[in-house]
Design a protein around this motif. Sequence first.
Motif, PDB file in Angstrom:
ATOM      1  N   VAL A 107       0.866  -1.183   0.000  1.00  0.00           N
ATOM      2  CA  VAL A 107       0.000   0.000   0.000  1.00  0.00           C
ATOM      3  C   VAL A 107       0.899   1.227   0.000  1.00  0.00           C
ATOM      4  CG1 VAL A 107      -1.769   1.323   1.209  1.00  0.00           C
ATOM      5  CG2 VAL A 107      -1.841  -1.182   1.269  1.00  0.00           C
ATOM      6  N   VAL A 108       0.666   2.127  -0.948  1.00  0.00           N
ATOM      7  CA  VAL A 108       1.418   3.379  -1.007  1.00  0.00           C
ATOM      8  C   VAL A 108       0.447   4.524  -0.761  1.00  0.00           C
ATOM      9  CG1 VAL A 108       2.922   4.880  -2.366  1.00  0.00           C
ATOM     10  CG2 VAL A 108       3.031   2.397  -2.681  1.00  0.00           C
ATOM     11  N   ASN A 109       0.666   5.263   0.321  1.00  0.00           N
ATOM     12  CA  ASN A 109      -0.170   6.421   0.650  1.00  0.00           C
ATOM     13  C   ASN A 109       0.546   7.701   0.257  1.00  0.00           C
ATOM     14  OD1 ASN A 109      -2.608   5.333   1.934  1.00  0.00           O
ATOM     15  ND2 ASN A 109      -1.184   4.509   3.459  1.00  0.00           N
ATOM     16  N   TYR A 110      -0.198   8.599  -0.368  1.00  0.00           N
ATOM     17  CA  TYR A 110       0.355   9.863  -0.854  1.00  0.00           C
ATOM     18  C   TYR A 110      -0.087  10.991   0.077  1.00  0.00           C
ATOM     19  CZ  TYR A 110       1.376   7.333  -5.196  1.00  0.00           C
ATOM     20  OH  TYR A 110       1.848   6.442  -6.126  1.00  0.00           O
ATOM     21  N   ASP A 111       0.854  11.678   0.670  1.00  0.00           N
ATOM     22  CA  ASP A 111       0.590  12.790   1.577  1.00  0.00           C
ATOM     23  C   ASP A 111       0.896  14.081   0.825  1.00  0.00           C
ATOM     24  OD1 ASP A 111       0.555  14.770   3.486  1.00  0.00           O
ATOM     25  OD2 ASP A 111       1.820  13.721   4.924  1.00  0.00           O
ATOM     26  N   TRP A 112      -0.162  14.717   0.306  1.00  0.00           N
ATOM     27  CA  TRP A 112       0.078  15.880  -0.538  1.00  0.00           C
ATOM     28  C   TRP A 112       0.340  17.153   0.270  1.00  0.00           C
ATOM     29  CZ3 TRP A 112       1.881  15.474  -5.055  1.00  0.00           C
ATOM     30  CH2 TRP A 112       1.609  14.318  -5.804  1.00  0.00           C
ATOM     31  N   LYS A 113       0.000  17.140   1.540  1.00  0.00           N
ATOM     32  CA  LYS A 113       0.313  18.295   2.381  1.00  0.00           C
ATOM     33  C   LYS A 113       1.821  18.398   2.564  1.00  0.00           C
ATOM     34  CE  LYS A 113      -0.622  20.343   6.910  1.00  0.00           C
ATOM     35  NZ  LYS A 113      -1.352  20.187   8.210  1.00  0.00           N
ATOM     36  N   ASN A 114       2.451  17.250   2.777  1.00  0.00           N
ATOM     37  CA  ASN A 114       3.908  17.228   2.965  1.00  0.00           C
ATOM     38  C   ASN A 114       4.646  16.795   1.703  1.00  0.00           C
ATOM     39  OD1 ASN A 114       3.976  17.891   5.851  1.00  0.00           O
ATOM     40  ND2 ASN A 114       2.947  15.908   6.123  1.00  0.00           N
ATOM     41  N   ARG A 115       3.898  16.478   0.666  1.00  0.00           N
ATOM     42  CA  ARG A 115       4.413  16.046  -0.636  1.00  0.00           C
ATOM     43  C   ARG A 115       5.378  14.862  -0.484  1.00  0.00           C
ATOM     44  NH1 ARG A 115       6.853  20.487  -4.500  1.00  0.00           N
ATOM     45  NH2 ARG A 115       8.747  19.240  -4.397  1.00  0.00           N
ATOM     46  N   THR A 116       4.844  13.812   0.142  1.00  0.00           N
ATOM     47  CA  THR A 116       5.606  12.584   0.317  1.00  0.00           C
ATOM     48  C   THR A 116       4.721  11.378   0.007  1.00  0.00           C
ATOM     49  OG1 THR A 116       5.033  12.393   2.669  1.00  0.00           O
ATOM     50  CG2 THR A 116       7.083  13.556   2.124  1.00  0.00           C
ATOM     51  N   ALA A 117       5.357  10.239  -0.216  1.00  0.00           N
ATOM     52  CA  ALA A 117       4.650   8.973  -0.404  1.00  0.00           C
ATOM     53  C   ALA A 117       5.281   7.957   0.532  1.00  0.00           C
ATOM     54  CB  ALA A 117       4.746   8.504  -1.851  1.00  0.00           C
ATOM     55  N   THR A 118       4.435   7.153   1.162  1.00  0.00           N
ATOM     56  CA  THR A 118       4.929   6.143   2.109  1.00  0.00           C
ATOM     57  C   THR A 118       4.571   4.751   1.619  1.00  0.00           C
ATOM     58  OG1 THR A 118       4.663   7.671   3.972  1.00  0.00           O
ATOM     59  CG2 THR A 118       4.888   5.327   4.485  1.00  0.00           C
ATOM     60  N   TYR A 119       5.591   3.935   1.446  1.00  0.00           N
ATOM     61  CA  TYR A 119       5.451   2.564   0.962  1.00  0.00           C
ATOM     62  C   TYR A 119       5.361   1.625   2.156  1.00  0.00           C
ATOM     63  CZ  TYR A 119       6.921  -1.755  -1.517  1.00  0.00           C
ATOM     64  OH  TYR A 119       7.012  -3.020  -2.036  1.00  0.00           O
ATOM     65  N   ALA A 120       4.326   0.782   2.174  1.00  0.00           N
ATOM     66  CA  ALA A 120       4.167  -0.194   3.249  1.00  0.00           C
ATOM     67  C   ALA A 120       3.990  -1.574   2.641  1.00  0.00           C
ATOM     68  CB  ALA A 120       2.976   0.151   4.124  1.00  0.00           C
ATOM     69  N   SER A 121       4.786  -2.541   3.112  1.00  0.00           N
ATOM     70  CA  SER A 121       4.712  -3.923   2.636  1.00  0.00           C
ATOM     71  C   SER A 121       4.273  -4.816   3.780  1.00  0.00           C
ATOM     72  CB  SER A 121       6.081  -4.368   2.106  1.00  0.00           C
ATOM     73  OG  SER A 121       6.046  -5.727   1.708  1.00  0.00           O
ATOM     74  N   PHE A 122       3.152  -5.508   3.576  1.00  0.00           N
ATOM     75  CA  PHE A 122       2.577  -6.350   4.625  1.00  0.00           C
ATOM     76  C   PHE A 122       2.439  -5.580   5.940  1.00  0.00           C
ATOM     77  CE2 PHE A 122       4.347  -9.426   1.614  1.00  0.00           C
ATOM     78  CZ  PHE A 122       3.265 -10.287   1.453  1.00  0.00           C
ATOM     79  N   GLY A 123       2.057  -4.306   5.813  1.00  0.00           N
ATOM     80  CA  GLY A 123       1.808  -3.475   6.984  1.00  0.00           C
ATOM     81  C   GLY A 123       3.015  -2.782   7.561  1.00  0.00           C
TER      82      GLY A 123
END
Length: 253
Positions: free
Chosen positions: A117-133
Motif C-alpha cells: 500500500v502506497v499512501n500519498y501525503d500531498w500536504k507534505n508532498r511525500t509517499a509512504t510505501y508499506a509492505s505487509f503493513g
Amino acid sequence: MRRRFLCHAALVLCALLALAGRGDAASKALPFKQGERLVYRAMWGFIPAGEAVIEVLPDTSVDGSRARHFAMTTATNSRVDLFYRVRERQDSFTDSSLTRTLQYRKKSTGNHPRDVVVNYDWKNRTATYASFGNAERPVEILPGSFDPLSIFFVIRTHRLKPGDVHEIPVTDGKKCINLKATVAGREAVAIDGTIYDTHLVVPDMERLQGVVPRRDDPSLKIWFTADERQVPVKIQSRVPVGSFVFELISASF
C-alpha cells in the motif's frame, strides 16, 4: 497613473485568460468512463499464458476525498503456473480531476507474494510505501505524481503524435521519477483478424526500478488506438523469464 492602470488591466486580462484555459481543460471529456472493462489474453512467446483485465471502477473516497478507481488483475494459466505463477491485483486511486494519485495498492499471491500500500501525503508532498503493513521511510515526490497503474489512463488524456515525449511524474513509493513516455511511431496491430491503427508508446519504467534502460528491449511497450479513446490494445512487458504480450480480446465501454 495611466501606465499603472494599463499594467493592472493587462494582469487582470492574463489572469482571466488563464482561468478560461483551466476551465476548458477541466471540462474536456476524458477518453474513458466508469464501466470500461478491457480484457486481454496473455502470451509468452507462442504459448497462451493467461489473462489480464484493466477496468474503470465506480468512484470511491480516500481519506474523505473523492477518488477515481482503476484496477488491473493479472493471472497466468495452469500451464505457465508450473514455472512462473502470477495472481496479481493493482488498484489505483486518483483525485477526481486526474491530476495526482491519492493511494496505490498491489497484492499478489504468485511466485513473488506482495501486499503493498502506497499512501500519498500531498500536504507534505511525500509517499509512504508499506509492505505487509510495515511502513518504510516516506520519500519526497514531485507535484502531480501518479502511480505505475494510473499512467495507462494518464497517457490516454494526452494527444499522441509520433515523436512526442510526454513527461509524467511517477512514484511507486520507493522512488520518484519524471517518467518520459515516448510516442515511438504509428503502427498497424493485427489481433484476431482486426487491424488497429495505433500509436506505440514506450514509457521509460526502468528508471523507476533503478535499471539502465535498454533501447533494443524496453521493459514496457503500449500500443494505443489512434482515435479519440486511445485504447491500449496491446501491451508488452519484460519479466525475468522473458516477455509477456497482452492482446485485447474484449472491450466494454
